[in-house]
Design a protein around this motif. Sequence first.
Motif, PDB file in Angstrom:
ATOM      1  N   LYS A 168      -6.437 -18.215 -10.426  1.00 44.78           N
ATOM      2  CA  LYS A 168      -5.574 -17.442  -9.970  1.00 44.78           C
ATOM      3  C   LYS A 168      -4.243 -18.039  -9.708  1.00 44.78           C
ATOM      4  O   LYS A 168      -3.193 -17.410  -9.715  1.00 44.78           O
ATOM      5  CB  LYS A 168      -5.864 -16.966  -8.503  1.00 44.78           C
ATOM      6  N   GLN A 169      -4.179 -19.335  -9.648  1.00 46.91           N
ATOM      7  CA  GLN A 169      -2.817 -20.004  -9.494  1.00 46.91           C
ATOM      8  C   GLN A 169      -1.975 -19.977 -10.860  1.00 46.91           C
ATOM      9  O   GLN A 169      -0.842 -19.784 -10.868  1.00 46.91           O
ATOM     10  CB  GLN A 169      -2.952 -21.482  -9.051  1.00 46.91           C
ATOM     11  N   PHE A 170      -2.743 -20.201 -11.904  1.00 45.26           N
ATOM     12  CA  PHE A 170      -2.073 -20.129 -13.347  1.00 45.26           C
ATOM     13  C   PHE A 170      -1.752 -18.707 -13.615  1.00 45.26           C
ATOM     14  O   PHE A 170      -0.849 -18.322 -14.114  1.00 45.26           O
ATOM     15  CB  PHE A 170      -3.320 -20.398 -14.212  1.00 45.26           C
ATOM     16  N   ALA A 171      -2.660 -17.761 -12.949  1.00 41.53           N
ATOM     17  CA  ALA A 171      -2.275 -16.198 -13.592  1.00 41.53           C
ATOM     18  C   ALA A 171      -1.218 -15.880 -12.773  1.00 41.53           C
ATOM     19  O   ALA A 171      -0.337 -15.166 -13.336  1.00 41.53           O
ATOM     20  CB  ALA A 171      -3.462 -15.381 -12.829  1.00 41.53           C
ATOM     21  N   SER A 172      -0.684 -16.291 -11.397  1.00 41.58           N
ATOM     22  CA  SER A 172       0.466 -15.832 -10.797  1.00 41.58           C
ATOM     23  C   SER A 172       1.579 -16.144 -11.481  1.00 41.58           C
ATOM     24  O   SER A 172       2.488 -15.618 -11.450  1.00 41.58           O
ATOM     25  CB  SER A 172       0.398 -16.394  -9.289  1.00 41.58           C
ATOM     26  N   VAL A 173       1.710 -17.711 -12.014  1.00 42.88           N
ATOM     27  CA  VAL A 173       2.431 -17.858 -12.840  1.00 42.88           C
ATOM     28  C   VAL A 173       2.884 -17.238 -14.036  1.00 42.88           C
ATOM     29  O   VAL A 173       3.999 -16.856 -14.523  1.00 42.88           O
ATOM     30  CB  VAL A 173       2.756 -19.595 -13.384  1.00 42.88           C
ATOM     31  N   HIS A 174       1.770 -17.045 -15.007  1.00 46.25           N
ATOM     32  CA  HIS A 174       1.809 -16.121 -16.065  1.00 46.25           C
ATOM     33  C   HIS A 174       2.198 -14.956 -15.819  1.00 46.25           C
ATOM     34  O   HIS A 174       2.722 -14.312 -16.806  1.00 46.25           O
ATOM     35  CB  HIS A 174       0.342 -16.394 -16.756  1.00 46.25           C
ATOM     36  N   GLU A 175       1.678 -14.103 -14.769  1.00 44.73           N
ATOM     37  CA  GLU A 175       2.016 -12.666 -14.343  1.00 44.73           C
ATOM     38  C   GLU A 175       3.644 -12.654 -14.332  1.00 44.73           C
ATOM     39  O   GLU A 175       4.207 -11.994 -14.965  1.00 44.73           O
ATOM     40  CB  GLU A 175       1.529 -12.346 -13.452  1.00 44.73           C
ATOM     41  N   LYS A 176       4.165 -13.750 -13.542  1.00 40.41           N
ATOM     42  CA  LYS A 176       5.677 -13.820 -13.347  1.00 40.41           C
ATOM     43  C   LYS A 176       6.591 -13.851 -14.568  1.00 40.41           C
ATOM     44  O   LYS A 176       7.449 -12.977 -14.848  1.00 40.41           O
ATOM     45  CB  LYS A 176       5.819 -14.885 -12.281  1.00 40.41           C
ATOM     46  N   ASN A 177       5.973 -14.560 -15.677  1.00 42.34           N
ATOM     47  CA  ASN A 177       6.572 -15.021 -16.792  1.00 42.34           C
ATOM     48  C   ASN A 177       6.610 -13.845 -17.695  1.00 42.34           C
ATOM     49  O   ASN A 177       7.360 -13.527 -18.326  1.00 42.34           O
ATOM     50  CB  ASN A 177       6.108 -16.347 -17.567  1.00 42.34           C
ATOM     51  N   GLY A 178       5.328 -13.185 -17.788  1.00 39.80           N
ATOM     52  CA  GLY A 178       5.115 -12.093 -18.716  1.00 39.80           C
ATOM     53  C   GLY A 178       6.033 -10.932 -18.170  1.00 39.80           C
ATOM     54  O   GLY A 178       6.693 -10.159 -19.131  1.00 39.80           O
ATOM     55  N   LYS A 179       5.971 -10.590 -17.062  1.00 39.02           N
ATOM     56  CA  LYS A 179       6.910  -9.489 -16.454  1.00 39.02           C
ATOM     57  C   LYS A 179       8.512  -9.786 -16.658  1.00 39.02           C
ATOM     58  O   LYS A 179       9.023  -8.930 -17.068  1.00 39.02           O
ATOM     59  CB  LYS A 179       6.602  -9.259 -15.220  1.00 39.02           C
ATOM     60  N   ALA A 180       8.832 -11.099 -16.519  1.00 37.97           N
ATOM     61  CA  ALA A 180      10.155 -11.416 -16.622  1.00 37.97           C
ATOM     62  C   ALA A 180      10.681 -11.319 -17.974  1.00 37.97           C
ATOM     63  O   ALA A 180      11.793 -10.773 -18.268  1.00 37.97           O
ATOM     64  CB  ALA A 180      10.271 -12.905 -16.363  1.00 37.97           C
ATOM     65  N   MET A 181       9.763 -11.606 -19.098  1.00 38.24           N
ATOM     66  CA  MET A 181      10.036 -11.269 -20.529  1.00 38.24           C
ATOM     67  C   MET A 181      10.349  -9.706 -20.707  1.00 38.24           C
ATOM     68  O   MET A 181      11.384  -9.520 -21.108  1.00 38.24           O
ATOM     69  CB  MET A 181       9.161 -11.953 -21.207  1.00 38.24           C
ATOM     70  N   TRP A 182       9.364  -8.937 -20.369  1.00 42.20           N
ATOM     71  CA  TRP A 182       9.358  -7.733 -20.658  1.00 42.20           C
ATOM     72  C   TRP A 182      10.519  -6.916 -19.745  1.00 42.20           C
ATOM     73  O   TRP A 182      11.392  -6.048 -20.352  1.00 42.20           O
ATOM     74  CB  TRP A 182       8.197  -6.876 -20.457  1.00 42.20           C
ATOM     75  N   ARG A 183      10.829  -7.256 -18.541  1.00 40.83           N
ATOM     76  CA  ARG A 183      11.944  -6.724 -17.727  1.00 40.83           C
ATOM     77  C   ARG A 183      13.270  -7.146 -18.356  1.00 40.83           C
ATOM     78  O   ARG A 183      14.163  -6.394 -18.736  1.00 40.83           O
ATOM     79  CB  ARG A 183      11.922  -7.200 -16.382  1.00 40.83           C
ATOM     80  N   THR A 184      13.346  -8.330 -19.029  1.00 44.27           N
ATOM     81  CA  THR A 184      14.626  -8.814 -19.866  1.00 44.27           C
ATOM     82  C   THR A 184      14.912  -7.895 -21.056  1.00 44.27           C
ATOM     83  O   THR A 184      16.183  -7.314 -21.116  1.00 44.27           O
ATOM     84  CB  THR A 184      14.616 -10.199 -20.083  1.00 44.27           C
ATOM     85  N   LEU A 185      13.820  -7.708 -22.039  1.00 41.66           N
ATOM     86  CA  LEU A 185      13.915  -6.886 -23.052  1.00 41.66           C
ATOM     87  C   LEU A 185      14.156  -5.622 -22.664  1.00 41.66           C
ATOM     88  O   LEU A 185      14.832  -4.930 -23.771  1.00 41.66           O
ATOM     89  CB  LEU A 185      12.548  -7.162 -23.773  1.00 41.66           C
ATOM     90  N   ALA A 186      13.573  -5.141 -21.409  1.00 35.74           N
ATOM     91  CA  ALA A 186      13.877  -3.666 -21.226  1.00 35.74           C
ATOM     92  C   ALA A 186      15.094  -3.391 -20.452  1.00 35.74           C
ATOM     93  O   ALA A 186      15.377  -2.117 -20.239  1.00 35.74           O
ATOM     94  CB  ALA A 186      12.720  -3.148 -20.159  1.00 35.74           C
ATOM     95  N   GLY A 187      15.935  -4.487 -20.338  1.00 36.20           N
ATOM     96  CA  GLY A 187      16.971  -4.194 -19.574  1.00 36.20           C
ATOM     97  C   GLY A 187      17.119  -3.953 -18.118  1.00 36.20           C
ATOM     98  O   GLY A 187      18.072  -3.606 -17.675  1.00 36.20           O
ATOM     99  N   LEU A 188      16.005  -4.260 -17.445  1.00 41.78           N
ATOM    100  CA  LEU A 188      15.832  -4.196 -16.115  1.00 41.78           C
ATOM    101  C   LEU A 188      16.002  -5.594 -15.377  1.00 41.78           C
ATOM    102  O   LEU A 188      15.820  -6.556 -15.688  1.00 41.78           O
ATOM    103  CB  LEU A 188      14.243  -4.042 -15.674  1.00 41.78           C
ATOM    104  N   LYS A 189      16.705  -5.324 -14.163  1.00 45.40           N
ATOM    105  CA  LYS A 189      16.921  -6.417 -13.203  1.00 45.40           C
ATOM    106  C   LYS A 189      15.673  -6.896 -12.462  1.00 45.40           C
ATOM    107  O   LYS A 189      14.855  -6.068 -12.119  1.00 45.40           O
ATOM    108  CB  LYS A 189      18.180  -5.975 -12.163  1.00 45.40           C
TER     109      LYS A 189
END
Length: 254
Positions: free
Chosen positions: A233-254
């Motif tokens: 779950k600790q690894f997942a929390s980091v990976h989840e944050k990184n995954g969302k950050a990548m897609w939000r950047t590509l989607a132009g979301l803040k």
Amino acid sequence: MTKGELDQRVRQIDGFIRVLTQECHILDERRHILSPLIQDPEIQAGLKAKLDKTPGANAWNHLAPLLGQDLVRDLSRLFLDNDPRSGSLANLWRKIHAAPGIKEHFRDLYGRMFDHLHDAPIGDLSPEMSAIFQEKFREQDRVRNYAQFDERWSKLEADNEALKTHPVVIKIKTMRDKHHAHLEMSKLDEEPRAFDISTIGLTFTELLDFSDECQAMVAELGLLLTGTNWDPKQFASVHEKNGKAMWRTLAGLK
């Protein structure tokens, strides 16, 4: 089994569980790259707005299915593959049970893992009295550790047995056999067409949940075999944050 043979098998199992643990970390990264595309409405809407009515829209429609198929392959490869050459969870579990001495070896290591904490002399006690108390404390830790090992091992036994009839396992194996390993066609008396993946009812949510379930099993087995504790779950929390950050950047979301 001779001591030399046992030592060789133990080294192999130790190596397998460490590699499988590393592979689980990579799998979890990929799992959290896929999940925002199918579970985050804001990211979905942002990416759709970026690509809608562009030449890239058709390619975009292929992305989630492609990532999903890769996840199916990884789940099958890491957890379900029964090939004797495989380093999968299923084959690792089989190797552990190949001889009774293997489990007992790891149980003894787990039971004695805190022995070194009681090596130092105790306060102002004489060496003789200190040794008596040191051994008493060692034995208390061993009893507790052995009981913990047996309880956790029994749960792993039950979880691995349950995998044999797990509905997601059956669907993954069907998809692997009919689609990934073979392009299965219809019977001769039916209209020719390739195997339809939708007929097995395998969903993205099932794949993600099953991935989390199997990683938890690997983490538990790794703790019992090596004494190394890692929380998926600790690894997942980091990976989840990184995954969302990548897609939000590509989607132009803040």
